[in-house]
Design an enzyme around this catalytic site. Structure first.
Site, short mmCIF file in Angstrom:
data_model
loop_
_atom_site.label_atom_id
_atom_site.label_comp_id
_atom_site.label_asym_id
_atom_site.label_seq_id
_atom_site.Cartn_x
_atom_site.Cartn_y
_atom_site.Cartn_z
N LYS A 279 -29.26 -30.34 39.87
CA LYS A 279 -30.27 -29.51 40.97
C LYS A 279 -30.06 -27.96 41.05
O LYS A 279 -28.82 -27.54 41.29
CB LYS A 279 -30.02 -30.20 42.38
O1 G3P Z 1 -33.45 -33.62 50.10
C1 G3P Z 1 -33.72 -32.19 50.77
C2 G3P Z 1 -33.26 -32.63 52.53
O2 G3P Z 1 -31.86 -33.02 52.48
C3 G3P Z 1 -33.79 -31.78 53.28
O3 G3P Z 1 -33.89 -32.44 54.47
O4 G3P Z 1 -34.17 -32.89 56.91
O5 G3P Z 1 -32.61 -31.25 56.03
O6 G3P Z 1 -34.93 -30.78 55.85
P1 G3P Z 1 -33.98 -31.73 55.82
#
Ligand code: G3P
Length: 215
Positions: free
Chosen positions: A83
């Site tokens: 990634k």
């Molecule tokens: O895969 C990306 C994710 O971990 C971000 O999620 O909820 O932190 O925006 P969030």
């Protein structure tokens, strides 16, 4: 539609795998830090639980460093997807990785233009962040629709991995938009099972059966 868990927590991954519907896992530095474990050790442990793609993110921010780190990560297991962030260096590293046959997840994608760059660099998947786009007052789901349309127009092979999914409805809408993969927290995956009519229906079936045969 493939379902990934967006977690580095082994218990959550074990439960998801036991349901037989888990196709992969995405991690990021924040998720690994939350677990308080050594990055490479945790990635190795995840490969023993998840039979599918496992995204592991580089920490370097320059292309040379990303390439060195990414090659090491890719060597851990055949299921590792490296990634990289959607920066100039990330796109440069992605182009080099794709020529070497290393699969790349280009993350932190917030616009269709960025998604085109990822596809042109040969990314295996691109990760648009639905929830974070919503948080900033824009329409995260429209981003998914736009990327799916553009990729279809040009038959790009890059798959859309919808990330930052916060609700069951996000998952459903991504399915309607044609996202290839949805990565979600454990709570959201568990939430997909729930419907009050399922619970009520099951309760009634068992009640009727027991009433008829328990005499
Ligand atoms: O895969 C990306 C994710 O971990 C971000 O999620 O909820 O932190 O925006 P969030």
């Amino acid at each position: 539609m493939r379902f990934f868990l967006d977690t580095a927590n082994l218990e959550e991954l074990k439960i998801g795998a036991s349901w037989g519907i888990l196709d992969g896992c995405t991690t990021n530095p924040s998720l690994i830090a939350k677990e308080g474990v050594k990055f490479e050790d945790r990635v190795r442990q995840i490969t023993e639980i998840v039979d599918g793609d496992i995204s592991a993110e580089v920490l370097a921010t320059d292309a040379k460093g990303m390439l060195e780190e990414g090659r090491k990560l890719a060597a851990i297991h055949k299921n590792i997807v490296v990634k990289v962030p959607l920066t100039k260096d990330g796109i440069q590293a992605c182009s080099a990785f794709s020529k070497e046959g290393i699969r790349v997840n280009v993350t932190l994608c917030f616009s269709p233009g960025q998604a085109i760059l990822a596809a042109k660099a040969g990314a295996y998947v691109v990760s648009p962040f639905v929830g974070r786009v919503d948080d900033s007052g824009w329409d995260g789901m429209q981003l998914i629709r736009d990327i799916c349309l553009i990729y279809k127009n040009y038959a790009f092979k890059t798959q859309v991995l919808a990330a930052s999914l916060r609700t069951v409805n996000h998952v459903i809408e991504c399915g309607k938009a044609g996202a290839h993969i949805g990565t979600m927290p454990f709570k959201v995956m568990e939430g997909l099972f729930s419907h009050p009519l399922t619970d009520r229906g099951l309760e009634q079936f068992l009640k009727d059966y027991n009433k008829a045969f328990s005499k």
